[in-house]
Design a protein around this motif. Structure first.
Motif, mmCIF file in Angstrom:
data_model
loop_
_atom_site.group_PDB
_atom_site.id
_atom_site.type_symbol
_atom_site.label_atom_id
_atom_site.label_comp_id
_atom_site.label_asym_id
_atom_site.label_seq_id
_atom_site.Cartn_x
_atom_site.Cartn_y
_atom_site.Cartn_z
ATOM 1 N N UNK A 11 -15.813 -0.911 2.306
ATOM 2 C CA UNK A 11 -14.807 -0.808 1.247
ATOM 3 C C UNK A 11 -15.475 -0.567 -0.101
ATOM 4 N N UNK A 12 -16.613 -1.230 -0.320
ATOM 5 C CA UNK A 12 -17.321 -1.045 -1.587
ATOM 6 C C UNK A 12 -17.829 0.383 -1.727
ATOM 7 N N UNK A 13 -18.380 0.899 -0.624
ATOM 8 C CA UNK A 13 -18.886 2.275 -0.668
ATOM 9 C C UNK A 13 -17.762 3.251 -0.902
ATOM 10 N N UNK A 14 -16.647 3.017 -0.226
ATOM 11 C CA UNK A 14 -15.519 3.920 -0.379
ATOM 12 C C UNK A 14 -14.921 3.820 -1.773
ATOM 13 N N UNK A 15 -14.939 2.605 -2.321
ATOM 14 C CA UNK A 15 -14.392 2.444 -3.673
ATOM 15 C C UNK A 15 -15.155 3.300 -4.666
ATOM 16 N N UNK A 144 6.290 1.764 4.962
ATOM 17 C CA UNK A 144 5.448 0.580 4.792
ATOM 18 C C UNK A 144 4.279 0.938 3.878
ATOM 19 N N UNK A 145 4.169 0.215 2.783
ATOM 20 C CA UNK A 145 3.134 0.479 1.786
ATOM 21 C C UNK A 145 2.244 -0.750 1.638
ATOM 22 N N UNK A 146 1.037 -0.735 2.211
ATOM 23 C CA UNK A 146 0.114 -1.863 2.031
ATOM 24 C C UNK A 146 -0.433 -1.968 0.624
ATOM 25 N N UNK A 147 -0.269 -0.894 -0.172
ATOM 26 C CA UNK A 147 -0.646 -0.895 -1.591
ATOM 27 C C UNK A 147 -2.118 -1.205 -1.807
ATOM 28 N N UNK A 148 -2.960 -0.583 -0.977
ATOM 29 C CA UNK A 148 -4.398 -0.804 -1.086
ATOM 30 C C UNK A 148 -5.118 0.546 -1.118
ATOM 31 N N UNK A 149 -5.143 1.212 -2.277
ATOM 32 C CA UNK A 149 -5.796 2.523 -2.363
ATOM 33 C C UNK A 149 -7.262 2.448 -1.960
ATOM 34 N N UNK A 150 -7.666 3.359 -1.097
ATOM 35 C CA UNK A 150 -9.052 3.339 -0.650
ATOM 36 C C UNK A 150 -9.390 2.134 0.193
ATOM 37 N N UNK A 151 -8.382 1.343 0.534
ATOM 38 C CA UNK A 151 -8.566 0.109 1.318
ATOM 39 C C UNK A 151 -9.574 -0.802 0.636
ATOM 40 N N UNK A 152 -9.448 -0.905 -0.692
ATOM 41 C CA UNK A 152 -10.399 -1.722 -1.454
ATOM 42 C C UNK A 152 -9.729 -2.942 -2.070
ATOM 43 N N UNK A 153 -8.534 -3.295 -1.592
ATOM 44 C CA UNK A 153 -7.830 -4.458 -2.116
ATOM 45 C C UNK A 153 -6.441 -4.083 -2.591
ATOM 46 N N UNK A 154 -5.480 -4.949 -2.333
ATOM 47 C CA UNK A 154 -4.095 -4.637 -2.681
ATOM 48 C C UNK A 154 -3.867 -4.696 -4.190
ATOM 49 N N UNK A 180 0.984 -14.354 -0.365
ATOM 50 C CA UNK A 180 0.759 -15.394 0.645
ATOM 51 C C UNK A 180 0.823 -14.820 2.063
ATOM 52 N N UNK A 181 1.475 -13.677 2.209
ATOM 53 C CA UNK A 181 1.585 -13.012 3.511
ATOM 54 C C UNK A 181 0.640 -11.814 3.594
ATOM 55 N N UNK A 182 0.632 -10.999 2.545
ATOM 56 C CA UNK A 182 -0.267 -9.849 2.450
ATOM 57 C C UNK A 182 -1.280 -10.132 1.353
ATOM 58 N N UNK A 183 -2.374 -10.781 1.728
ATOM 59 C CA UNK A 183 -3.391 -11.180 0.754
ATOM 60 C C UNK A 183 -4.086 -9.952 0.176
ATOM 61 N N UNK A 184 -4.932 -10.184 -0.830
ATOM 62 C CA UNK A 184 -5.632 -9.069 -1.479
ATOM 63 C C UNK A 184 -6.503 -8.308 -0.477
ATOM 64 N N UNK A 185 -6.936 -8.952 0.584
ATOM 65 C CA UNK A 185 -7.770 -8.302 1.594
ATOM 66 C C UNK A 185 -6.956 -7.733 2.752
ATOM 67 N N UNK A 186 -5.653 -7.810 2.661
ATOM 68 C CA UNK A 186 -4.805 -7.358 3.768
ATOM 69 C C UNK A 186 -4.660 -5.848 3.777
ATOM 70 N N UNK A 187 -4.206 -5.337 4.923
ATOM 71 C CA UNK A 187 -3.813 -3.926 5.018
ATOM 72 C C UNK A 187 -2.672 -3.828 6.026
ATOM 73 N N UNK A 205 -3.982 -5.218 9.417
ATOM 74 C CA UNK A 205 -5.335 -4.958 9.909
ATOM 75 C C UNK A 205 -6.452 -5.599 9.097
ATOM 76 N N UNK A 206 -6.189 -5.925 7.845
ATOM 77 C CA UNK A 206 -7.257 -6.435 6.995
ATOM 78 C C UNK A 206 -7.753 -7.793 7.432
ATOM 79 N N UNK A 207 -6.836 -8.746 7.536
ATOM 80 C CA UNK A 207 -7.167 -10.087 8.011
ATOM 81 C C UNK A 207 -7.101 -10.130 9.527
ATOM 82 N N UNK A 208 -6.093 -9.429 10.079
ATOM 83 C CA UNK A 208 -5.811 -9.463 11.509
ATOM 84 C C UNK A 208 -4.671 -10.423 11.771
#
Length: 396
Positions: A11-15, A144-154, A180-187, A205-208
């Motif tokens: 995620x860091x590299x992609x960011x 459905x929008x996980x709102x995490x561009x680049x999968x680097x955090x919501x 509380x349901x879709x944390x910053x690390x969620x996708x 998928x982020x937390x599982x």
């Protein structure tokens, strides 16, 4: 449906590669649809792009040189919608209607597709990184929008499930998924909607985990977080095109809960982690019962045994489970007896991704070529194929 969730180094590299994420980019280029096996100027633009076998049942609905399509949804009257998440680029129309001539039109309007500094304070009113589009049995379109561009955090306040009425092209329900349901690390990855009981089921998928949404109240719950059935199998070396997926930091791909399917009778929800050869299901009645703890839910999970690694899943009326089996450019199905059958194998299925199944038995599928993106090729994109929406009739 899916997009792979990334490890922190990935995620860091992609960011870093997404530093210009909020700058404008060109709109998707498409060509009109044609029959399976027909080569157009767009296909021939790359000498290495795969071509259709003579006997392929796949028909081209639309093709895109860019950006990358992931999800597809088809309404009862034949309108086709797609989503183009903000991963490696910033599409003008991350949710779009695919018009009969193959062109794209931002949906439901241009404002919903806008995401830049001018609308940062309205994350609930704009597509940030839409991952999945889905039509329910009543013909409503869900995004459905996980709102995490680049999968680097919501983006705070951004994760959402949105219902649109295609008859009016207006948003009729906008459900915010709390942190509380879709944390910053969620996708949030893929969704199925039960119109009878008024519930939505989402793989995360982020937390599982699974996310269950009461559509009447708009309240959501996170279930079975990091349960073994939600997590990638770390012993596997999943490949696509014979190429093992390794991120820029040298980490092997590990993708958690992803594919999801709801039985036609609404009694069972199926899911699997993407990097796994295991399939699971549970009774939806249990998921709707807020009195059950995760431990009690875990006791009701059924292990359905080994299946191929896949991304998207869909069930037909006979409970055949269709799977986008990306390791060998194919679609396979699991019969109710557990037999795995090849449905179609076609080199154009470069990472077949998501399905949409219509009432007349037409199966739509996208190819997203995830394995050719920079993340899995030492920072160098290897996309040499068009992205497609295909369709075919379900086999007997």
């Amino acid at each position: 449906m899916l997009h792979p969730t990334l490890s922190k180094p990935t995620a860091t590299a992609l960011a870093g590669a997404l530093a210009g994420l909020l700058t404008a980019c060109s709109s998707p280029s498409t060509t009109p649809s044609d029959a399976a096996g027909t080569t157009t100027a767009t296909d021939s633009a790359s000498t290495t792009a795969p071509v259709a076998p003579a006997n392929s049942p796949l028909q081209v609905v639309a093709r895109f040189r860019e950006p990358q399509i992931v999800g597809v949804a088809v309404t009862p009257d034949g309108r086709v919608f797609g989503d183009f998440p903000r991963w490696d680029n910033n599409p003008v129309n991350p949710v779009a209607e695919i018009m009969p001539d193959g062109s794209v039109k931002g949906y439901p309007d241009a404002n919903w597709n806008l995401w830049n500094e001018s609308v940062r304070n309205e994350p609930q009113k704009h597509w940030i990184c839409p991952q999945s589009v889905y039509t329910d049995k009543t013909g409503m379109l869900w995004v459905l929008d996980p709102a995490s561009p680049g999968i680097k955090g919501t983006v705070p306040g951004g994760p959402k499930l949105v219902k649109i009425d295609p008859k009016t092209d207006k948003v009729v329900q906008n459900i915010s998924i709390p942190e509380s349901v879709a944390s910053r690390k969620s996708y949030l990855n893929d969704v199925r909607v039960d119109t009878q009981n008024q519930y939505a089921y989402i793989t995360e998928s982020g937390v599982g985990s699974l996310v269950v949404v009461d559509l009447k109240s708009g309240k959501s719950r996170k279930l079975l977080a990091q349960h073994p059935t939600m997590m990638a199998d770390t012993t596997l070396n999943i490949k696509a095109d014979g190429h093992e997926l390794i991120d820029p930091s040298g980490n092997k791909a590990r993708f958690n809960a992803d594919g999801i399917a709801l039985s036609q009778d609404l009694q069972y929800l199926y899911w699997k982690p993407l990097t796994s050869y295991k399939l699971y299901r549970i009774k939806t009645e249990a998921l709707r019962n807020p009195a059950l703890s995760d431990a009690q839910l875990a006791q009701q999970i059924e292990d359905l045994g080994k299946v191929p690694a896949c991304d998207g899943m869909e069930l037909d009326a006979q409970n055949n489970l269709y799977m986008t089996t990306f390791e060998d450019h194919s679609i396979k199905r699991r019969t109710p007896a557990g037999k795995i059958e090849l449905v179609v194998q076609d080199p154009r299925l470069e990472w077949p991704d998501s399905f949409s199944l219509t009432a007349d038995g037409t199966l739509y599928v996208t190819n997203s070529a995830i394995h050719k993106t920079p993340t899995w090729n030492k920072g160098v994109g290897k996309q040499d194929q068009p992205y497609h929406i295909f369709k075919m009739s379900l086999p007997k």
